[in-house]
Design an enzyme around this catalytic site. Structure first.
Site, PDB file in Angstrom:
ATOM      1  CD  GLU A   1      22.246  68.855  82.800  1.00  0.00           C
ATOM      2  OE1 GLU A   1      21.740  68.918  81.703  1.00  0.00           O
ATOM      3  OE2 GLU A   1      23.454  68.698  82.918  1.00  0.00           O
TER       4      GLU A   1
ATOM      5  NE  ARG B   1      10.371  70.520  73.107  1.00  0.00           N
ATOM      6  CZ  ARG B   1      11.540  70.983  71.964  1.00  0.00           C
ATOM      7  NH1 ARG B   1      12.496  70.038  72.013  1.00  0.00           N
ATOM      8  NH2 ARG B   1      11.311  71.941  71.161  1.00  0.00           N
TER       9      ARG B   1
ATOM     10  CE  LYS C   1      19.349  74.220  79.310  1.00  0.00           C
ATOM     11  NZ  LYS C   1      19.294  72.744  80.103  1.00  0.00           N
TER      12      LYS C   1
END
Length: 558
Positions: free
Chosen positions: A34, A261, A271
RNA sequence: UGGCCUAUGGUGUAAUGGUAACACUGCGGUUUUUGGUACCGUCAUUCUAGGUUCGAGUCCUAGUAGGCCAACCA
């Protein structure tokens, strides 16, 4: 089929599909970021996985921007992400955007409405959330669930035409409000967003949600294998449900599979947290060399190949993991040891006077650029009576574990002569201001004399004082002083910031340092690897410490 | 008090019913004009308890521990 054994369960899935009749020519992968932030070490692993698969099977990999939320996404991220992937050394086949599929997605949504599989809900988000139930309790149906197809069609078109504000209506898939999977409880397919999109501008007032977009995008691109992280595992059921509605039996039906992950110690990747570090001025920006963003690691001097080797070495599995930062650093050193030229620079200089060296004499000595690779040749280094050496490389007296310079003992100056410590001069505070030594004129490195071959335990790096080039050196260390700064949700990760993660000093380097271009990484012999920062000017070279050398002496000395 | 996923050295991964392997870290050593590099050695009865089997890290059951799921984010 590949000639190599599957390296992990992901490759096993591919091999099994191939054995079950999937045409290998049809294999196609994708990396779907994204564009709402910068890529970090975690993304690097995912990039290496997907693009690595492309390389292993020699099949295309699409780069697809998952740009369905104009409230968060910007084209500057689109550009930064492409740069990062290219820097890592990968080439995508098609450059795609989910926004390219908005019309097709819309058409399919109309089809679902007509089939009675989607409806417009006109409740508030709070009401919808309430009816959704909880993981332990089933949800309840929306009062709008059985709206007529005609009404749904009309309302949806009005949504599309911008006749409603945000949150007044949404389009939902009609699945099962009692499903044990929360995502199957009539998931939202479209919402109204009154913001311009970085690519489609104001063309659309409604935007498709992730679940409705992702699988269909994979299908449109004929991706065979859609790999994502484990938190998307519950989405798989919905991914398949949406595909069921539109898939053509003769075409490739993409398959979603999930992996854990990969986390790296002593860093954060969320983020929000990275942004906080930037906003609070802890770091200079998203590409600060202490950040484990791809741009930060690039600026720090980490070679792309080292990151790829790292990703390769940590493998891929389904359990929670925390890979130690020193594992990453190992691959940085491993690569740089072979690829970086050696130079000499003194970080904490103190004067060394060779008392028996002729006043005013200068010699140009030959220094090898790499002990690992003789083909890289030699450079010229000036030598004279007054030099700089590291303050920590001299002690008036020390035990025999200390094999650096001390009074009455010999040590070799790298690429130069063997010297013997004779004493030192101190200021009124007892701080050494000058070290005195004598040299053996017969011991010049490379001269082939018996004296030059003499076995001396210690070797020091040095710089001729008259020729020394002052350079700014930024000594970077880990940004956090604990392995998992964000392990506990109730403890602020900011309290674990390493206050000494950056120390800026002026060092003295040999003349060759002047000519290094931005981005070049060299080894300051015995000190570590250093990379020329883009803040450098023609007068002032700035070096980022990429990583130190392994230092067993530091442990002994403690 | 639901559903799903996971559990192998300090760390990460492998072993696909047949002697627990590899890398990193640590520790010890050899070599070395970088206390670097290179090389050698060394560090585990596979979460627990049952079961299936000639044989289980692997299959089954239960437990325990960790993770994920209740954005109009992705």
């Amino acid at each position: 089929m590949s000639d190599k054994k599957p390296a992990n369960f992901i490759e096993e899935i591919i091999e099994a599909d191939l054995e079950n009749g999937l045409n290998p020519d049809h294999l196609r992968f994708r990396f779907p970021p994204e564009p709402n932030g910068f890529l970090h070490i975690g993304h690097a692993s995912a990039i290496c996985l997907n693009f690595g698969l492309g390389e292993k099977y020699n099949k295309p990999v699409n780069l697809r921007f998952d740009d369905t939320n104009p409230a968060k996404e910007e084209s500057k991220f689109v550009e930064a992400i492409q740069k990062d992937i290219e820097w890592l050394g990968y080439k995508w086949d098609n450059l795609c955007y989910a926004s390219d599929y908005f019309q097709q997605l819309y058409d399919w949504a109309i089809q679902l409405i007509k089939e009675g599989k989607a409806y417009v809900d006109s409740q508030s988000s709070e009401q919808i959330a309430e009816q959704k139930g909880t993981p332990t309790q089933p949800g309840t149906n929306s009062p709008y669930r059985n709206r007529s197809i005609d009404d749904n069609l009309k309302l949806f078109e009005s949504m599309k035409n911008g006749e409603f504000g945000e949150s007044e209506h949404v389009l939902r898939a009609k699945i099962d409000m009692a499903s044990s999977n929360m995502l199957m409880r009539d998931p939202i397919m479209y919402r109204v967003v009154n913001k311009p999109h970085h690519r489609t501008g104001n063309d659309w007032k409604i935007y498709p949600m992730y679940d409705w977009t992702h699988g269909e995008s994979d299908y449109l691109e004929q991706i065979t294998h859609s790999f994502c992280t484990l938190e998307f595992l519950p989405h798989r059921e919905l991914y398949n449900w949406f595909l069921d509605q539109i898939v053509d039996k003769d075409k490739i039906r993409p398959k979603q599979r999930e992996f854990a992950r990969r986390n790296v110690s002593h860093t954060v990747t969320s983020k929000r947290k990275l942004q906080k570090l930037v906003d609070d001025g802890i770091v200079s920006g998203w590409d600060d060399p202490r950040m484990t963003t791809i741009s930060g690691m690039r600026r720090r001097g980490y070679p792309a190949q080292a990151i790829r080797n790292f990703a390769d070495s940590i493998g891929i599995a389904k359990r929670d993991n925390l890979v130690d930062m020193n594992h990453l650093e190992y691959f940085v050193r491993d690569y740089l040891n072979k690829e970086a030229d050696r130079v000499m620079a003194v970080l904490d200089p103190v004067k060394l006077v060779i008392t028996n060296y002729p006043e005013g004499k200068e010699e140009i000595l030959q220094a090898e650029n790499s002990q690992e690779d003789a083909s890289r040749g030699y450079r010229e280094v000036p030598f004279s009576k007054v030099l700089y050496i590291e303050r920590e490389d001299y002690r008036e007296e020390a035990n025999k574990k200390f094999f650096r310079l001390k009074n009455g003992k010999e040590v070799r100056l790298k690429n130069a002569y063997i010297i013997k410590g004779e004493g030192c001069v101190k200021d009124e505070n007892g701080v050494i201001t000058e070290i005195h030594a004598t040299y053996d004129p017969e011991s010049k490195s490379g001269s082939g004399t018996e004296a030059s071959m003499r076995r001396v335990k210690g070797t020091l790096h040095w710089v001729s004082a008259a020729h020394a080039v002052p350079v700014e050196v930024r000594l970077y260390d880990r940004l956090f002083n604990v392995a998992q700064p964000d392990a506990d949700k109730d403890v602020d990760f900011m309290q674990f910031v390493n206050k000494e993660s950056l120390k800026t000093i002026t060092a003295f380097g040999e003349p060759a340092l002047k000519d290094l271009e931005v981005g070049k990484t060299v080894q300051f012999q015995r000190m570590g690897y250093f990379s020329v920062d883009r803040d450098s000017t023609s007068e002032n070279r700035i070096f980022n410490r990429t990583v130190t050398l392994r230092d067993t002496w530091a442990k002994i000395d403690q």
